[in-house]
Design a protein around this motif. Structure first.
Motif, short mmCIF file in Angstrom:
data_model
loop_
_atom_site.label_atom_id
_atom_site.label_comp_id
_atom_site.label_asym_id
_atom_site.label_seq_id
_atom_site.Cartn_x
_atom_site.Cartn_y
_atom_site.Cartn_z
N LEU A 17 0.83 -1.20 0.00
CA LEU A 17 0.00 0.00 0.00
C LEU A 17 0.87 1.25 0.00
O LEU A 17 0.59 2.22 -0.71
N TYR A 20 2.32 1.60 -3.43
CA TYR A 20 1.26 1.97 -4.37
C TYR A 20 0.92 3.46 -4.21
O TYR A 20 0.70 4.15 -5.18
N LEU A 21 0.83 3.95 -3.01
CA LEU A 21 0.47 5.35 -2.76
C LEU A 21 1.69 6.28 -2.79
O LEU A 21 1.56 7.46 -2.53
N LYS A 22 2.83 5.74 -3.14
CA LYS A 22 4.08 6.50 -3.24
C LYS A 22 4.40 7.18 -1.90
O LYS A 22 4.77 8.33 -1.81
N GLY A 23 4.25 6.43 -0.88
CA GLY A 23 4.51 6.92 0.48
C GLY A 23 5.97 7.20 0.74
O GLY A 23 6.32 8.14 1.46
N ARG A 26 6.81 10.53 -0.61
CA ARG A 26 6.27 11.58 0.27
C ARG A 26 7.13 11.70 1.53
O ARG A 26 7.41 12.81 1.98
#
Length: 158
Positions: A17, A20-23, A26
């Motif tokens: 996850l 996928y969310l490019k954490g 970030r």
């Protein structure tokens, strides 16, 4: 299937996850932003430090100038007080000399007056004595020559 299996599956799903969310990007961007903020704060701190150093140097320079000026003022005051003291001493000595001279003049005048008074009194006494002696001689009826009368006055004065 036990709890370890499900914990492993949950961990793998969690990482999937995040990917996928490019954490991670970030998180990296957040960390990069924070690093930039820290860097700018460090630069500002350095600038403030330099400014503080300059102000400290300026204040120390002003303090030294103020101390030097205070020393000059004190030295000037000492010189002025010494000049005033010397002037007062000189005036005092002149005053004492004038008063001494005046007293000496008064003493000399008093001596002169006393001598004149003594002479005047001596003359008056001599005249009175001569008059008395001459009158006594004339009353006795034997007038003597003038030189004998003068000798008689001299002998009585001695």
């Amino acid at each position: 299937m036990d709890n370890t299996f499900w914990a492993t599956v949950a961990l793998v799903l969690f990482f999937a996850l995040i990917v996928y969310l490019k954490g991670f990007r970030r998180i990296n961007a957040s960390l990069d932003d924070r690093a930039k903020r820290i860097q700018t704060e460090l630069e500002e701190a350095r600038e403030l430090k330099e400014e503080a150093k300059q102000q400290l140097a300026e204040y120390q320079r002003r303090r030294r100038e103020a101390e030097q000026e205070a020393k000059e003022i004190v030295e000037g005051a000492k010189r002025e007080s010494q000049a005033i003291l010397a002037d007062a001493k000189r005036k005092n000595e002149e005053f004492v000399q004038r008063r001494t001279a005046m007293a000496e003049q008064k003493i000399a005048q008093a001596e002169t007056d006393a001598i004149a008074e003594v002479r005047s009194t001596a003359v008056d006494v001599a005249i009175a004595a001569a008059t008395k002696i001459i009158a006594e001689r004339n009353q006795n009826g034997n007038p003597q020559p003038m030189s004998a009368s003068i000798d008689a006055v001299r002998s009585r004065l001695n």
